[in-house]
Design a protein around this motif. Sequence first.
Motif, mmCIF file in Angstrom:
data_model
loop_
_atom_site.group_PDB
_atom_site.id
_atom_site.type_symbol
_atom_site.label_atom_id
_atom_site.label_comp_id
_atom_site.label_asym_id
_atom_site.label_seq_id
_atom_site.Cartn_x
_atom_site.Cartn_y
_atom_site.Cartn_z
ATOM 1 N N PHE A 1 -12.570 7.040 3.252
ATOM 2 C CA PHE A 1 -13.461 6.353 2.575
ATOM 3 C C PHE A 1 -13.009 5.628 1.521
ATOM 4 C CE2 PHE A 1 -15.567 10.418 4.113
ATOM 5 C CZ PHE A 1 -16.403 9.796 4.791
ATOM 6 N N ILE A 2 -11.885 4.809 1.912
ATOM 7 C CA ILE A 2 -11.568 3.827 0.910
ATOM 8 C C ILE A 2 -11.450 2.317 1.466
ATOM 9 C CG2 ILE A 2 -9.464 5.548 0.105
ATOM 10 C CD1 ILE A 2 -7.697 4.109 1.854
ATOM 11 N N SER A 3 -11.480 1.324 0.274
ATOM 12 C CA SER A 3 -11.546 0.103 0.744
ATOM 13 C C SER A 3 -10.445 -0.659 1.515
ATOM 14 C CB SER A 3 -11.894 -0.857 -0.521
ATOM 15 O OG SER A 3 -10.651 -0.636 -1.505
ATOM 16 N N HIS A 4 -10.739 -1.708 2.195
ATOM 17 C CA HIS A 4 -9.810 -2.341 2.763
ATOM 18 C C HIS A 4 -8.516 -2.670 1.868
ATOM 19 C CE1 HIS A 4 -12.457 -2.363 6.304
ATOM 20 N NE2 HIS A 4 -11.683 -3.393 6.921
ATOM 21 N N SER A 5 -8.809 -3.263 0.717
ATOM 22 C CA SER A 5 -7.690 -3.577 -0.448
ATOM 23 C C SER A 5 -7.122 -2.516 -0.709
ATOM 24 C CB SER A 5 -8.472 -4.385 -1.477
ATOM 25 O OG SER A 5 -9.430 -3.485 -2.339
ATOM 26 N N HIS A 6 -7.673 -1.359 -0.827
ATOM 27 C CA HIS A 6 -6.769 -0.135 -1.484
ATOM 28 C C HIS A 6 -5.944 0.142 -0.271
ATOM 29 C CE1 HIS A 6 -6.929 4.267 -3.078
ATOM 30 N NE2 HIS A 6 -5.541 3.580 -3.091
ATOM 31 N N ALA A 7 -6.474 0.295 1.203
ATOM 32 C CA ALA A 7 -5.746 0.596 2.201
ATOM 33 C C ALA A 7 -4.487 -0.081 2.434
ATOM 34 C CB ALA A 7 -6.756 0.787 3.291
ATOM 35 N N TYR A 8 -4.778 -1.322 2.435
ATOM 36 C CA TYR A 8 -3.646 -2.202 2.643
ATOM 37 C C TYR A 8 -2.689 -2.359 1.728
ATOM 38 C CZ TYR A 8 -5.371 -3.771 7.380
ATOM 39 O OH TYR A 8 -5.873 -3.844 8.481
ATOM 40 N N ARG A 9 -2.990 -1.997 0.510
ATOM 41 C CA ARG A 9 -1.928 -1.838 -0.673
ATOM 42 C C ARG A 9 -0.997 -0.505 -0.259
ATOM 43 N NH1 ARG A 9 -6.171 -3.473 -4.181
ATOM 44 N NH2 ARG A 9 -6.660 -1.240 -4.769
ATOM 45 N N LEU A 10 -1.745 0.604 0.085
ATOM 46 C CA LEU A 10 -1.011 1.577 0.625
ATOM 47 C C LEU A 10 -0.074 1.369 1.829
ATOM 48 C CD1 LEU A 10 -3.880 4.372 0.286
ATOM 49 C CD2 LEU A 10 -1.862 4.196 -1.190
ATOM 50 N N LYS A 11 -0.628 0.642 2.694
ATOM 51 C CA LYS A 11 0.274 0.272 3.954
ATOM 52 C C LYS A 11 1.540 -0.309 3.504
ATOM 53 C CE LYS A 11 -0.025 -1.585 8.683
ATOM 54 N NZ LYS A 11 -0.984 -2.396 9.483
ATOM 55 N N HIS A 12 1.365 -1.368 2.572
ATOM 56 C CA HIS A 12 2.412 -2.065 2.234
ATOM 57 C C HIS A 12 3.452 -1.357 1.571
ATOM 58 C CE1 HIS A 12 0.341 -5.700 3.821
ATOM 59 N NE2 HIS A 12 -0.283 -5.837 2.622
ATOM 60 N N LYS A 13 2.958 -0.346 0.933
ATOM 61 C CA LYS A 13 3.707 0.603 0.191
ATOM 62 C C LYS A 13 4.654 1.159 1.028
ATOM 63 C CE LYS A 13 3.471 3.147 -4.212
ATOM 64 N NZ LYS A 13 2.550 4.089 -5.095
ATOM 65 N N VAL A 14 3.911 2.059 1.924
ATOM 66 C CA VAL A 14 4.674 2.450 3.162
ATOM 67 C C VAL A 14 5.663 1.731 3.773
ATOM 68 C CG1 VAL A 14 4.076 3.878 5.627
ATOM 69 C CG2 VAL A 14 2.657 4.232 3.472
ATOM 70 N N GLU A 15 5.267 0.494 4.260
ATOM 71 C CA GLU A 15 6.260 -0.338 4.699
ATOM 72 C C GLU A 15 7.613 -0.502 3.922
ATOM 73 O OE1 GLU A 15 3.476 -2.988 7.632
ATOM 74 O OE2 GLU A 15 3.598 -3.420 5.496
ATOM 75 N N GLU A 16 7.247 -0.683 2.615
ATOM 76 C CA GLU A 16 8.456 -0.829 1.799
ATOM 77 C C GLU A 16 9.188 0.469 1.634
ATOM 78 O OE1 GLU A 16 9.529 -1.545 -3.061
ATOM 79 O OE2 GLU A 16 7.272 -1.823 -2.214
#
Length: 237
Positions: free
Chosen positions: A117-132
């Motif tokens: 139940f998280i927002s798109h913006s929060h989720a994609y910040r997490l995804k970018h962090k994982v990619e890093e």
Amino acid sequence: MLTNYIEKDIKRKCLICDFLLKNKHTNLDEMAEYMGTSRVTVRSDIHALNEELDGLISIQMKESADDWIYQCQLQYGASERQVLYKLYDNSMFLKCLAFFVTNVEEHKFTDFMDEYFISHSHAYRLKHKVEEFLRDIDLSLENNRITGVEQELGRKVKVHETMFNSTRELNEVLAEIDEPTIVLCHPNCEMELKEAVQVTVIPVSLAFFDRDLIDVENAIQSLRRKEHEKRLAYLRG
């Protein structure tokens, strides 16, 4: 390396717990100096810890002659390891990383958003962090799955839950271990076990929270290299 990406408040709470459990009586100034943060932040974290770790630890404040003293006690037979797991279980970064590690069926990233139940913006910040993080270990994301030269992050690694205190105890179960295994050991005998056991068994001490994560990373990295060809054959099949 992994600890560089975990949320700062979670790492800070782990350090506070570690400090309190190792120092039975301490005050706010000592903790603030140790953490390199303000008294207000430490006090706020302690209040949050009492709520988050209810049933595992109890942090009490008692008045002394010239200050307030903090005491921390494990409850109901809980271990420091259980406290660690409970705190890191709150990390959305680790949840996001776990989604990609276990995403063998190539689920959509929106499934992760819906689950927590998280927002798109929060989720994609997490995804970018994982990619890093993955770039740091020479891996990448493709179709929401982890890929790279060493496509081994998702490989199953057995973790033996027994806490070993001596080589003798470990030798008793070695005959049953026929796959790469991470075993947990008391910090006082970590080096002894590392020198005594075969290469498929990797002792990891649970002496200090952040260092443990680094040890586990290194252990998995070595296992990943060893079984690289097996994993590639599986992926191609």
